[in-house]
Design a protein around this motif. Structure first.
Motif, PDB file in Angstrom:
ATOM      1  N   TYR A  80      19.566   4.553   9.336  1.00 50.44           N
ATOM      2  CA  TYR A  80      20.978   4.741   9.646  1.00 50.44           C
ATOM      3  C   TYR A  80      21.729   3.651   8.905  1.00 50.44           C
ATOM      4  N   ASP A  81      22.687   4.038   8.075  1.00 54.22           N
ATOM      5  CA  ASP A  81      23.429   3.064   7.264  1.00 54.22           C
ATOM      6  C   ASP A  81      24.544   2.461   8.101  1.00 54.22           C
ATOM      7  N   THR A  82      24.484   1.160   8.314  1.00 56.46           N
ATOM      8  CA  THR A  82      25.523   0.460   9.079  1.00 56.46           C
ATOM      9  C   THR A  82      26.594  -0.118   8.165  1.00 56.46           C
ATOM     10  N   GLY A  83      26.460   0.121   6.861  1.00 53.94           N
ATOM     11  CA  GLY A  83      27.470  -0.374   5.922  1.00 53.94           C
ATOM     12  C   GLY A  83      26.981  -1.608   5.188  1.00 53.94           C
ATOM     13  N   ARG A  85      26.548  -5.281   3.744  1.00 54.48           N
ATOM     14  CA  ARG A  85      26.502  -6.615   4.362  1.00 54.48           C
ATOM     15  C   ARG A  85      25.981  -7.577   3.304  1.00 54.48           C
ATOM     16  N   GLN A 116      17.788  -4.682   7.863  1.00 57.94           N
ATOM     17  CA  GLN A 116      18.815  -4.824   8.892  1.00 57.94           C
ATOM     18  C   GLN A 116      19.938  -3.807   8.697  1.00 57.94           C
ATOM     19  N   ARG A 117      20.346  -3.606   7.449  1.00 60.15           N
ATOM     20  CA  ARG A 117      21.450  -2.686   7.158  1.00 60.15           C
ATOM     21  C   ARG A 117      21.101  -1.265   7.603  1.00 60.15           C
ATOM     22  N   PHE A 118      19.849  -0.851   7.397  1.00 57.57           N
ATOM     23  CA  PHE A 118      19.465   0.519   7.730  1.00 57.57           C
ATOM     24  C   PHE A 118      18.753   0.630   9.082  1.00 57.57           C
ATOM     25  N   GLU A 119      18.883  -0.408   9.888  1.00 51.01           N
ATOM     26  CA  GLU A 119      18.344  -0.458  11.246  1.00 51.01           C
ATOM     27  C   GLU A 119      16.880  -0.034  11.315  1.00 51.01           C
TER      28      GLU A 119
END
Length: 153
Positions: A80-83, A85, A116-119
């Motif tokens: 999941y892309d959190t945007g 960073r 971390q970004r892609f959880e």
């Protein structure tokens, strides 16, 4: 002169008389002692009973180890892309459903920040990308990171 000799004889007799008291009295001999010896036989010693040695109880035998089934590896769902960073600023490639499928490393990225970004747990991302070595410490600009958890490397 005759008198001098007489006197000398009397003096010698007197000296002998006086000296006779200076001699030691005879020592009496003790009466004989009778010793009676009695012979007694040496008693035979009674042997001390030796405790009966019992066999030591057998050592407990450990059961043979039973291997456990390997722990299941629970993979997290799709990325999941959190945007963007710091450390993960590139643009991901999306599949037909709009889910991130891959990511190309750009300057300044770190493997940890991409995870971390892609959880995704870093260990899972490493399993999904066997081409990445050194626990993700060594990634290069242009490396393609697989984000599709249904496919590996």
């Amino acid at each position: 002169m005759g008198r001098g000799i007489g006197m000398a004889a009397a003096s010698a007799g007197l000296t002998a008389l006086l000296l006779s008291g200076c001699t030691a009295a005879p020592v009496p001999t003790p009466p004989p002692v009778t010793v009676t010896a009695t012979v007694t036989a040496t008693p035979t010693p009674t042997p001390t009973p030796t405790p009966t040695l019992q066999a030591a109880p057998p050592e407990p035998v450990a059961p043979a180890p039973v291997p456990n089934a390997p722990a299941p590896v629970v993979e997290w769902g799709p990325a999941y892309d959190t945007g963007t960073r710091p450390g993960a600023t590139g643009t991901p490639v999306l599949d037909a459903a709009g889910v991130p499928a891959s990511y190309t490393v750009v300057e300044g990225d770190s493997f940890f920040d991409i995870a971390q970004r892609f959880e995704l747990p870093q260990q899972q991302l490493l399993r999904m990308n066997p081409q990445i070595h050194d626990f993700g410490e060594t990634i290069y600009i242009g490396d393609v990171i697989n984000l599709d958890w249904t496919k590996t490397g």
